[in-house]
Design a protein around this motif. Structure first.
Motif, short mmCIF file in Angstrom:
data_model
loop_
_atom_site.label_atom_id
_atom_site.label_comp_id
_atom_site.label_asym_id
_atom_site.label_seq_id
_atom_site.Cartn_x
_atom_site.Cartn_y
_atom_site.Cartn_z
N ASN A 49 0.81 -1.22 0.00
CA ASN A 49 0.00 0.00 0.00
C ASN A 49 0.85 1.27 0.00
OD1 ASN A 49 -2.39 -1.40 -0.05
ND2 ASN A 49 -2.62 -1.41 2.18
N SER A 50 1.98 1.23 0.68
CA SER A 50 2.83 2.42 0.76
C SER A 50 3.46 2.78 -0.58
CB SER A 50 3.93 2.21 1.81
OG SER A 50 4.78 1.16 1.42
N LEU A 51 3.48 1.86 -1.54
CA LEU A 51 4.09 2.10 -2.86
C LEU A 51 3.04 2.29 -3.97
CD1 LEU A 51 7.04 -0.42 -2.64
CD2 LEU A 51 7.11 2.05 -2.30
N GLU A 52 1.82 2.55 -3.56
CA GLU A 52 0.74 2.69 -4.53
C GLU A 52 0.97 3.87 -5.48
OE1 GLU A 52 -3.77 3.91 -4.11
OE2 GLU A 52 -3.40 1.91 -3.30
N THR A 53 1.42 5.00 -4.96
CA THR A 53 1.62 6.18 -5.81
C THR A 53 2.69 5.94 -6.87
OG1 THR A 53 0.84 7.66 -4.08
CG2 THR A 53 2.17 8.65 -5.83
N PRO A 54 3.88 5.40 -6.51
CA PRO A 54 4.85 5.10 -7.57
C PRO A 54 4.32 4.08 -8.59
CG PRO A 54 5.92 4.97 -5.42
CD PRO A 54 4.45 5.16 -5.19
N ALA A 55 3.52 3.14 -8.11
CA ALA A 55 2.94 2.14 -9.01
C ALA A 55 2.02 2.81 -10.03
CB ALA A 55 2.17 1.08 -8.22
N ILE A 56 1.21 3.74 -9.55
CA ILE A 56 0.31 4.46 -10.45
C ILE A 56 1.11 5.24 -11.48
CG2 ILE A 56 -1.35 6.37 -10.59
CD1 ILE A 56 -2.42 5.34 -7.84
N TRP A 57 2.19 5.90 -11.04
CA TRP A 57 3.02 6.66 -11.97
C TRP A 57 3.67 5.74 -13.02
CZ3 TRP A 57 2.72 11.32 -13.47
CH2 TRP A 57 2.18 12.29 -12.63
N LEU A 58 4.08 4.54 -12.60
CA LEU A 58 4.65 3.61 -13.58
C LEU A 58 3.61 3.18 -14.60
CD1 LEU A 58 7.01 1.48 -11.35
CD2 LEU A 58 7.66 2.93 -13.28
N PHE A 59 2.36 3.04 -14.18
CA PHE A 59 1.30 2.73 -15.15
C PHE A 59 1.08 3.89 -16.12
CE2 PHE A 59 0.18 -0.71 -12.24
CZ PHE A 59 -0.10 -1.72 -13.15
N VAL A 60 1.14 5.10 -15.63
CA VAL A 60 0.99 6.27 -16.50
C VAL A 60 2.15 6.34 -17.49
CG1 VAL A 60 0.96 8.80 -16.54
CG2 VAL A 60 -0.39 7.57 -14.83
N ILE A 61 3.37 6.14 -17.00
CA ILE A 61 4.55 6.17 -17.88
C ILE A 61 4.48 5.03 -18.89
CG2 ILE A 61 7.06 5.91 -17.92
CD1 ILE A 61 7.03 7.33 -15.12
N GLY A 62 4.10 3.84 -18.43
CA GLY A 62 3.95 2.71 -19.34
C GLY A 62 2.91 2.98 -20.41
N SER A 63 1.82 3.64 -20.04
CA SER A 63 0.79 4.00 -21.02
C SER A 63 1.34 4.98 -22.05
CB SER A 63 -0.42 4.60 -20.32
OG SER A 63 -1.02 3.65 -19.48
N ALA A 64 2.17 5.91 -21.61
CA ALA A 64 2.80 6.85 -22.54
C ALA A 64 3.71 6.11 -23.52
CB ALA A 64 3.58 7.92 -21.78
N PHE A 65 4.45 5.12 -23.02
CA PHE A 65 5.27 4.31 -23.91
C PHE A 65 4.41 3.56 -24.92
CE2 PHE A 65 8.78 4.27 -20.59
CZ PHE A 65 9.66 5.02 -21.35
N PHE A 66 3.29 3.02 -24.47
CA PHE A 66 2.39 2.33 -25.41
C PHE A 66 1.83 3.29 -26.45
CE2 PHE A 66 1.78 -1.26 -22.28
CZ PHE A 66 2.42 -2.19 -23.09
N PHE A 67 1.62 4.54 -26.08
CA PHE A 67 1.19 5.56 -27.04
C PHE A 67 2.29 5.83 -28.07
CE2 PHE A 67 1.27 10.01 -28.36
CZ PHE A 67 0.04 10.10 -29.00
N LEU A 68 3.54 5.78 -27.65
CA LEU A 68 4.66 6.05 -28.56
C LEU A 68 4.81 4.99 -29.65
CD1 LEU A 68 7.48 7.37 -26.21
CD2 LEU A 68 6.26 8.62 -27.99
N LYS A 69 4.40 3.76 -29.36
CA LYS A 69 4.59 2.69 -30.33
C LYS A 69 3.97 3.00 -31.70
CE LYS A 69 4.06 -1.46 -29.11
NZ LYS A 69 3.56 -2.73 -28.60
#
Length: 96
Positions: A49-69
């Motif tokens: 639970n304490s790492l939820e915010t970084p996890a969310i940011w990694l999902f956002v960054i990963g989504s941006a990478f998927f947009f770049l493809k």
């Protein structure tokens, strides 16, 4: 003769187009791995639970990478198409 985008013959026209195609494929693959890594690490971080915010940011960054493809693929196809137009222009100039 016009060659539309996303045609195999655009990438096989000459050594330069094959090199450009290969470089874009490397970029596409690198972005694919980066996106997958972001989603994998983000998923693991959701365990705590304490790492939820970084996890969310990694999902956002990963989504941006998927947009770049698809953006990389479109940029590649436009560059290959333009290279073909330059080749045809050079051929016309030789004929004159």
């Amino acid at each position: 003769m016009k060659t539309p985008l996303f045609q195999h013959r655009n990438r096989e026209r000459n050594a330069d187009t094959r090199r450009v195609y290969a470089l874009y494929e490397i970029a596409h693959t690198a972005v694919d791995f980066a996106a997958a890594l972001c989603f994998l690490v983000g998923s693991v971080l959701f365990v705590w639970n304490s790492l939820e915010t970084p996890a969310i940011w990694l999902f956002v960054i990963g989504s941006a990478f998927f947009f770049l493809k698809p953006a990389i693929r479109l940029a590649r196809e436009i560059q290959l198409w333009r290279m073909g137009r330059l080749d045809r222009l050079a051929e016309r100039l030789k004929d004159e």
